[in-house]
Enzyme design. Structure first.
Site, mmCIF file in Angstrom:
data_model
loop_
_atom_site.group_PDB
_atom_site.id
_atom_site.type_symbol
_atom_site.label_atom_id
_atom_site.label_comp_id
_atom_site.label_asym_id
_atom_site.label_seq_id
_atom_site.Cartn_x
_atom_site.Cartn_y
_atom_site.Cartn_z
ATOM 1 N N PHE A 1 12.213 4.676 -4.764
ATOM 2 C CA PHE A 1 12.274 3.245 -5.046
ATOM 3 C C PHE A 1 10.871 2.634 -4.987
ATOM 4 O O PHE A 1 10.141 2.833 -4.026
ATOM 5 C CB PHE A 1 13.200 2.555 -4.038
ATOM 6 C CG PHE A 1 13.273 1.064 -4.249
ATOM 7 C CD1 PHE A 1 13.792 0.545 -5.436
ATOM 8 C CD2 PHE A 1 12.790 0.186 -3.286
ATOM 9 C CE1 PHE A 1 13.843 -0.819 -5.647
ATOM 10 C CE2 PHE A 1 12.843 -1.188 -3.495
ATOM 11 C CZ PHE A 1 13.372 -1.691 -4.678
ATOM 12 N N LYS B 1 3.198 4.567 3.059
ATOM 13 C CA LYS B 1 3.730 3.736 4.132
ATOM 14 C C LYS B 1 3.772 4.457 5.476
ATOM 15 O O LYS B 1 3.422 3.883 6.509
ATOM 16 C CB LYS B 1 5.134 3.274 3.743
ATOM 17 C CG LYS B 1 5.752 2.379 4.785
ATOM 18 C CD LYS B 1 7.044 1.752 4.342
ATOM 19 C CE LYS B 1 7.568 0.908 5.509
ATOM 20 N NZ LYS B 1 8.626 0.027 5.141
#
Ligand SMILES: Cc1ncc(C[n+]2csc(CCOP(=O)(O)OP(=O)(O)O)c2C)c(N)n1
Ligand SMILES: [Mg+2]
Lengths: 161, 566
Positions: free
Chosen positions: B112, B162
């Site tokens: 995503f 991340k």
């Protein structure tokens, strides 16, 4: 004119696509391209053969040098040099041509690396002109498949080295 | 020393690099980073679109000379920033753009909001990185700043997975940066400098052709010294405006497609062209075969690829403009054979010719009674701000009129997208400039088309009390394209009229800004005065002559001497 350009570069992820992206983005031509590690870990040597007038080759050299990961760029064609390419050729070899193929390969110092009832796979190294000569001679006999490495090159040592 | 998170390390690293203001937009992949930034001392400007963040960082970089910083999230956040990055790249503006990336284990899985932003921006960044090892995090960011600001500056993107940003690490000591494969050349070759200087002393009809490189290397003083010491007329590219005072008697204004008659004639007739920090762009040279054919060419540039790329030069000098110009000035100071008097005497017939060109075809426009002429609006801005405002522009006719009719007297006061020509640049860039200099007057000279491309940033300007002034030269057309259609497509105005355009005055009000309108010539000065006196974001809607053209104009592919005139 054809130029063989040797590029010493940092072996970082994506570095090859920086080089190829530069050629495609600026409309420079690539005849062949080879790349592998050098003795120093972390650096690779890339050999690219390109065509163009002096101004284009000058731009190619400068643009390559401008890439942050590129350490050194040399136009090998400007000096005395040796160049080699390796090819693997699968050539038709049926009863009436088997001997002739072997003779030709022998003249060019090639090696048979795979044999079947109807073909030989041969390995050959040499300069671009030698490779072309072999291909021209074998073509009428029947080349079934060909794989080439592209050219690698190295300047000749100066006399006193 | 204790361990800190990756995002805390990034914050500390940015502080070390001297960053004070950050432009950004959050998202899943940069949650940690914004959390850490929130607890730091940075001014964190939340824009309304990521393109705006990058343009604002770019505007800040152009007016300060410092590295601009933008932080975007992964996927659409990053791709929205690409136009901004390409804009900065084409104009050699130092930026560090930090983008969030999906966690390392997901990279390559079409996760995503995953996009290969390093691949996408490879051709429009000076360099870029995907940080894949925690130990590389801080060194890579330091290297990014070093690359962005050194040599020929440019944007550098650092993609930050991340999980890596959320990991714990020990902050590494700052070390001098050593890069074997990146060592820009700053020092000119002394022999080349001497050769160039000797050539200059022989020239009868010299011209200094000055580009953005002079501004980027803060070499305006050295350039002005050289021009005055040797009595050489100066022309500037769009990016070079402000490098030499626009109202100085040696200034011939801008050259190229919409350059002055004088500048274009002088370049065609000169016997020596001294190019400093310019790159012989096609909008400058016109038809290459006819460009400066009578001249020997000296080319000073920090980027070797710029030299002899389009035009073969006689004396190449790879160097920082400031250092090279300083070396030339010292060479003349030490040269006993040299005197300004002799130079001026030798150039006298040349200046006579230049004056004749200017008298024959000065930069001008036709008055039209009550109707507002865009050039008049710019002249009034110039007059009422004393030529000292920071002017940003959108793209099109508005940009060219600003370049022609505002007389820039200082460097870093003209902020425009030259290389890429990005509509929508001016407003966010003005916000960046205003954030850097809260007390200066910052004006975005806009078109009615361009301003709609990043109009949402009015909210950003309002939120951060950036009293930018937006002057829309409203011709109800995509005017520059319409001008080409008028001249080269038999006036078939395909797709250049917008039937629905917002009421810009009401729109300004909707954003909490002030909206002003001028529809006749006598309303122009009062509107400008009111805007300049207002401590708020102001949108000025100048209803100008609809089919006004930008002249002179060199049609694409024509020689610079084949100008269409007013
Ligand atoms: C992002 C982008 N899209 C398209 C263009 C092509 N373009 C150049 S000028 C122009 C018209 C600009 O219209 P406007 O902002 O009203 O300015 P004017 O020329 O009328 O002053 C267009 C469409 C561009 N430069 N940038
Ligand atoms: Mg318009």
């Amino acid at each position: 004119m054809k130029h063989t350009i040797s590029v010493l570069l940092q072996n970082k992820p994506g570095v090859l696509s920086r080089v190829t992206g530069l050629f495609s983005g600026r409309g420079f031509n690539i005849e062949s391209l080879c790349v592998a590690e050098t003795l120093e870990t972390g650096t690779s040597c890339l050999t690219v053969v390109s065509k163009g007038d002096d101004a284009i080759i000058e731009q190619i050299m400068k643009q390559l040098h401008k890439l942050i990961d590129v350490i050194k760029v040399t136009d090998i064609t400007e000096q005395e040099y040796v160049e080699r390419e390796m090819v693997l050729i699968r050539v038709k070899a049926e009863s009436h041509t088997r001997a002739e193929v072997l003779r030709i390969i022998d003249i060019f110092r090639g090696k048979v690396v795979d044999v079947s009832a109807k073909s030989y796979a041969i390995e050959l190294t040499g300069s671009a002109s030698k490779i072309k000569a072999v291909i021209d001679i074998l073509r009428p006999i029947g080349i079934k498949e060909i794989v080439r490495t592209g050219i690698i090159a190295m300047p000749r040592a100066s006399k006193n080295k | 020393m204790g361990k800190i998170t990756g995002s805390q390390a990034i914050v500390r690293c940015l502080e070390e690099e001297g960053v004070k203001i950050i432009f950004g937009y959050p998202g899943g992949a940069v949650l940690d980073l914004f959390d850490a930034i929130d607890q730091s001392d940075f001014v964190n400007v939340l824009v309304r679109h990521e393109q705006g963040a990058v343009h604002a960082a770019d505007g800040l970089a152009r007016v300060t000379g410092e590295v601009g910083v933008a932080i975007l999230t992964s996927g659409p956040g990053a791709t929205n920033g690409v136009t901004g990055i390409a804009t900065a790249y084409m104009d050699s503006i130092p930026l560090v753009v930090l983008t969030g990336q999906v966690p390392r284990p997901l990279i390559g899985n079409d996760a995503f909001q995953e996009v290969d932003i390093v691949g996408i921006t490879r051709p429009c960044t000076k360099h870029n990185y995907l940080v894949s090892e925690l130990d590389d995090l801080v060194p890579v960011i330091r290297e990014a700043f070093h690359i962005a600001r050194s040599g020929r500056p440019g944007p550098v993107l650092v993609d930050l997975p991340k999980d890596l940003v959320a990991s714990m690490l020990t902050y590494p000591e700052k070390k001098p940066i050593e890069m074997v494969s990146y060592q820009p050349t700053y020092q000119p070759h002394s022999r080349q400098i001497a050769k160039a200087c000797k050539l200059i002393m022989k020239a009868k009809r010299p011209v200094l052709y000055v580009g953005g490189g002079v501004i980027l290397s803060d070499a305006d003083k050295e350039l002005t010294e050289l021009a005055r010491k040797l009595d050489i007329p100066v022309t500037m590219t769009l990016m070079g405006l402000g490098a030499f005072p626009g109202n100085h008697e040696l200034s011939m204004g801008m050259l190229g497609m919409h350059g002055t008659y004088t500048a274009n004639m002088a370049v065609s007739e000169c016997d020596l062209l001294i190019s400093v920090g310019a790159r012989f762009d096609d909008r400058v040279t016109g038809k290459l075969d006819d460009f400066a054919t009578k001249a020997k060419i000296i080319h000073i540039d920090i980027d070797p690829t710029s030299i002899s790329k389009n035009v073969k030069v006689d004396i190449p000098i790879v160097a920082d403009c400031k250092i090279a110009l300083t070396a030339m000035n010292s060479w003349f100071d030490a040269e006993s054979d040299f005197s300004l008097k002799e130079e001026a005497a030798r150039h006298a017939p040349w200046f006579k010719l230049i004056r004749e060109w200017t008298e024959k075809h000065p930069l001008s426009y036709e008055e039209a009674g009550d109707i507002i002429k865009p050039q008049y609006v710019i002249e009034q801005f110039d007059r009422l701000t004393g030529g000292n405002a920071i002017i940003t522009t959108e793209v099109g006719q508005n940009q060219m009129w600003a370049a022609q009719f505002y007389k820039f007297n200082q460097p870093r006061h003209f902020v425009t997208s030259g290389g890429l020509g990005t509509m929508g640049f001016g407003l966010p860039a003005a916000i960046g400039a205003q954030m850097a200099f809260p007390d200066k007057t910052v004006i975005d000279i806009a078109g009615d088309g361009s301003i709609q491309m990043n109009i949402q940033e009015l909210a950003t300007a309002k939120q951060y009390n950036c009293p930018v002034k937006i002057a829309i030269l409203n011709n109800s057309y995509l005017g520059m394209v319409r001008q080409w259609q008028e001249l080269f497509y038999d006036k078939r105005y395909a797709s250049t009229t917008m039937d629905v355009v917002p009421d810009f005055v009401d729109l300004a009000k909707a954003f909490g800004a002030v909206g002003l309108r001028a529809t006749t010539k006598d309303e122009v000065i009062p509107v400008i005065k009111e805007a300049l006196a207002t401590d708020n974001v102001v949108v000025m809607d100048f209803k100008i002559e609809k089919e006004e053209g930008v002249y002179p104009m060199v049609p694409a592919g024509k020689a610079n001497t084949e100008m269409l005139l007013v």
